[in-house]
Structure formats: C-alpha cells, structure tokens
Design an enzyme around this catalytic site. Structure first.
Site, PDB file in Angstrom:
ATOM      1  N   ASP A  53     -96.467 117.681 -51.789  1.00 47.80           N
ATOM      2  CA  ASP A  53     -96.077 117.389 -53.138  1.00 47.80           C
ATOM      3  C   ASP A  53     -96.217 116.049 -53.381  1.00 47.80           C
ATOM      4  O   ASP A  53     -95.413 115.326 -52.412  1.00 47.80           O
ATOM      5  CB  ASP A  53     -94.722 118.886 -53.678  1.00 47.80           C
ATOM      6  CG  ASP A  53     -94.638 119.832 -54.322  1.00 47.80           C
ATOM      7  OD1 ASP A  53     -96.427 120.041 -55.213  1.00 47.80           O
ATOM      8  OD2 ASP A  53     -94.733 120.589 -54.509  1.00 47.80           O
ATOM      9  N   TYR A 111     -94.551 123.411 -40.474  1.00 50.55           N
ATOM     10  CA  TYR A 111     -93.917 122.596 -41.665  1.00 50.55           C
ATOM     11  C   TYR A 111     -92.308 122.327 -40.943  1.00 50.55           C
ATOM     12  O   TYR A 111     -92.253 123.548 -39.989  1.00 50.55           O
ATOM     13  CB  TYR A 111     -93.669 123.378 -42.752  1.00 50.55           C
ATOM     14  CG  TYR A 111     -94.979 123.137 -44.007  1.00 50.55           C
ATOM     15  CD1 TYR A 111     -94.946 121.497 -44.524  1.00 50.55           C
ATOM     16  CD2 TYR A 111     -95.573 124.154 -44.273  1.00 50.55           C
ATOM     17  CE1 TYR A 111     -96.302 121.262 -45.266  1.00 50.55           C
ATOM     18  CE2 TYR A 111     -96.445 123.303 -44.762  1.00 50.55           C
ATOM     19  CZ  TYR A 111     -96.826 122.404 -45.606  1.00 50.55           C
ATOM     20  OH  TYR A 111     -98.072 122.075 -46.652  1.00 50.55           O
TER      21      TYR A 111
END
Lengths: 253, 253
Positions: A53, A111
């Site tokens: 994003d 992540y």
C-alpha cells in the site's frame, strides 16, 4: 525473451503503493517506465510478489518480468538502478525459469512492523515507524503473539473490499524484537500468505492487547467471530516492511 | 514578558533552512507562526543558535524568544508540540535570564555528519546521510582529524558570500564514530564556532584525504593558503546534524 527475478528495496513514502495506477506515482509504474526506456518502447509487464500500500516499505520485494533480450542478471541490476530514483534500489537479480511468476510462485513471506514508542513521534522516524504513544506490556504482547502462530481463519483481520474467498492462512512464526526497547519494538511475521491489511490490523490489535485494552487471548475470540468490525484499528502504513519473499529452490537458473 | 530557551529536533528535509523567508517553508517561520497563534496575533521573534541550511537536520537546536505571558516551560513545550508538524519536535524548555539570546550567548556547538558508504545509496538513508561510494581509509581519516583539532584560520573552509571577518575558530574535538562501519561512519566536531558550510566542506575534504585523493596532512596546507578554491567540494546537506549547543551554566532559571 528472458525471465528475470529481481529483488528490490524501496522507501514507500512518496508512492501510491506498488500497483500501477494511471497518473499516480507507483513502484510498478516506475519500474515499467525504466524497462520501456531500456527496450526503446517495447512494453514490459512487471509482476510483483504482492502489492504494498501507499507508504508501505520493502526490504526484499521480488518482481518478475519477461525481457526481450538476454542481458546478464547483474547487468540488469545495474541498468535498472541507473534508471531508478534514489528511493528504489535493486539489490539482487537472476535469470529465472521460463514459467517463473513472482506472484503465483510465492511460498511464504516475512513482514516486519516497526512500532515507535514514547509520548511524541520522533521526527526522524515518522515515515519509517508506526507511533504508539501508550504503555505496552511486553509479556502480554508475547503471549498474544503465541496465539498468532498456527493455521487460522483471519477474516476478522482483513480490510473490506477484498475478493479473496479463502481466509485461512498459516503463520509459522510471530516474533518480538525488543533490541531497541523502550524506544521501539519490532513485530516480525512469517506466513504462507497475508490478507489485505492483515499485518497492520493484527499489529493494532496486538498493541491494544499489550496496553490492556483487550483480553490477552482476544485473537482466539477474533478467529472465531470472523468479523472485521471487532478488530477495529489498522496500524499506520509507515511502520510496515515487506522483508523477504520465499520461492521454491529451483526458481532461478 | 518571559524569555524562553527551548531545545528542538527537526528533520530538515522539507524545509528551506532555519531562517524565515517570505513564502517559503522554514523552521523559524513555522515556529513563529505557532507562537503567533498562541498569542492571538502578537508577533514573536524567534532567535536560533544559528542557521541551518535546507535539508540540514537538528538533534539539539536551541532557540530563544520573548513571550507575552508566563506559561510554565513544560507547558510551553507541550503547547508548541501540539502546533508543530510531525518533523519538528520540542524536547526541552526553560525560562531563561531576561537578557538571554540563543544566538549571541552560544559558547560552543557540536555538529555530526553521517556518511553512508557502499556503492549505492540506501533508499532509507538518502535523506539522512551523505553518500560516499568510494573507498575510505580509516587510518588516514583519523590522522587528518587530528589536524582539524586546534585553533586555525578556516578561510579555505568557508562558503563564499559570508560577511564574517574573523575566520579563526577553535575545534576542541574531531571524532570518528565507526560503530556502524562499513555501512556508515560519523564525524563529530565540537568547536567554539563554525563558518558558513564549514562542516560540510571539511567533511568533503576529509573524505578526499581518506580516499587518497589528497595528502593526509592537506588541512595544514589549506589553513595556510586561505583559499576556498583549494577545498573544492561540499558534502550534501542531508548528512549534517546540529547535535548540541552549549551556553554558560547560569543561562536558565
């Protein structure tokens, strides 16, 4: 045609996310523009391991593309870096199997989320961490992270708008790095896949647990209810890093 | 009226330097605007310990100003922080002697310069370091730093355009921090004063010495010739931090 598998880092601050969008600055668009320069106009489609994003960073994003030519992989790294702005850096490159696809061949991903603690946002970390100005209890956080590990239905941790049907994912490890505590903590997740905004929603929930605003085992309830409304908050994009993407060992030449 | 002495940090990336300029975003302008909001329109003049250029950062800049009121100093810190953008942070505040002046009462300052090494610019450090992609010899650098310490005429290390007559400054310490080598080195200078761009010109010269492009004791020659043209380069603003400003001990109440 040669298939390239390339690893890159980027500071996502200036970008409207990874995915190409008309008239907006994106990672994919920037790379495709450079490749079109190299091919003198021939369009090259870039495939990312997944989207990130706006404001999300990458330490080890992986892309693949078909290139009309057989430039050695290390030359491709140099050529692309010479055409990149200073907030995108290619760090590795290989020729890949002719059917390699950076998106569909993904085995697992790591992540990392960096949480800045303390009352005020550090001016130098505002774009590179999510800021949590409240008290955190590391023991509660550690206990909650144990509930993250395993195979679960993560429906409660997915942002609305996704078309993906299967919400079951397996998280292999969920670790807490306190080496910079009390200034900062890092949460590191290794899993076979992640739903849209899943890490950021999990981090927000974990911080609420560590602060005592939720029961320490609230993840078990949230797996059960499968309701996004129950895990309300999403941690800021600025703290999230796509750290590593894993592929089968025989991916590259 | 109360005189305040305030310490602040800022990420200088977005700013056209410290000093107020019409229609441009500056640190001084941003603080004065906030103070004008607090006074409901009464103009407050902010005095900085010194100017920092566009892109230069501060870990411990000091300002002073006369404020029409006697808000406790810790409340002033909170009030200003509530009005600052996220790249400026006040970290300390005191009531000061009625004649305190953050510029003229300065006793000495510490500047730090962060040099990122390696072939490519790290995407996450591009705004917070100066990048030097060439070989550095730490022994040569250390020897050259010893020539920096002492009282010297720094005419060769001053950017043109300054009106300051006296070019003699005393550098108390000039240290090399290699704790992050080979990724990064830091050069830390403590002196009674610094000419315009002096640290950035010294750093560029020191790096040329460490790379072997200049004689290891070239500083001695440069002090002697008093010629800016001989110390050609200026290290990028992005690596420079105003770290600490010292005042006489009786400055604050």
């Amino acid at each position: 045609m040669t298939v390239y598998k390339m690893t890159l880092q980027y500071d996502g601050t200036r970008y409207h996310g990874f995915q190409r969008q008309p008239k907006l600055l994106t990672i994919q668009g920037t790379i495709e523009k450079a490749l079109t320069t190299m091919t003198k106009g021939k369009v090259v489609d870039v495939i990312g391991s997944g989207r990130t994003d706006a404001g999300v960073h990458a330490l080890g994003q992986v892309i693949s593309f078909d290139y009309p030519g057989d430039i050695p992989a290390d030359k491709m790294v140099k050529a692309l870096n010479s055409l990149m702005p200073r907030d995108i850096l290619f760090v590795d490159g290989n020729w890949a199997a002719h059917d390699f696809n950076a998106r569909f061949d993904t085995v697992s991903k790591i992540y990392e989320y960096r949480v800045a603690l303390g009352r005020y946002t550090d001016p130098f970390l505002r774009l590179y961490t999510g800021h949590y100005p409240f008290k955190v209890d590391l023991n509660r956080l550690q206990l909650a992270l144990e509930d993250v590990v395993g195979t679960h239905d993560f429906t409660s941790f997915e942002a609305s708008g996704s078309v993906i049907r299967n919400k079951v994912r397996t998280i292999y490890t969920a670790d807490l790095d306190t080496s910079n505590y009390p200034h900062e903590i890092r949460l590191i997740f290794h899993g076979d896949g992640f739903l849209y905004n899943m890490v950021r929603i999990m981090v927000a929930t974990l911080l609420e647990i560590s602060n005592g605003r939720r029961d320490v085992h609230d993840f078990l309830r949230l797996y059960d209810v499968q309701d996004r409304q129950q895990a309300r908050l999403t941690a800021p994009a600025s703290g999230l890093y796509l750290k590593k993407v894993f592929y089968p060992v025989n991916t590259v030449d």
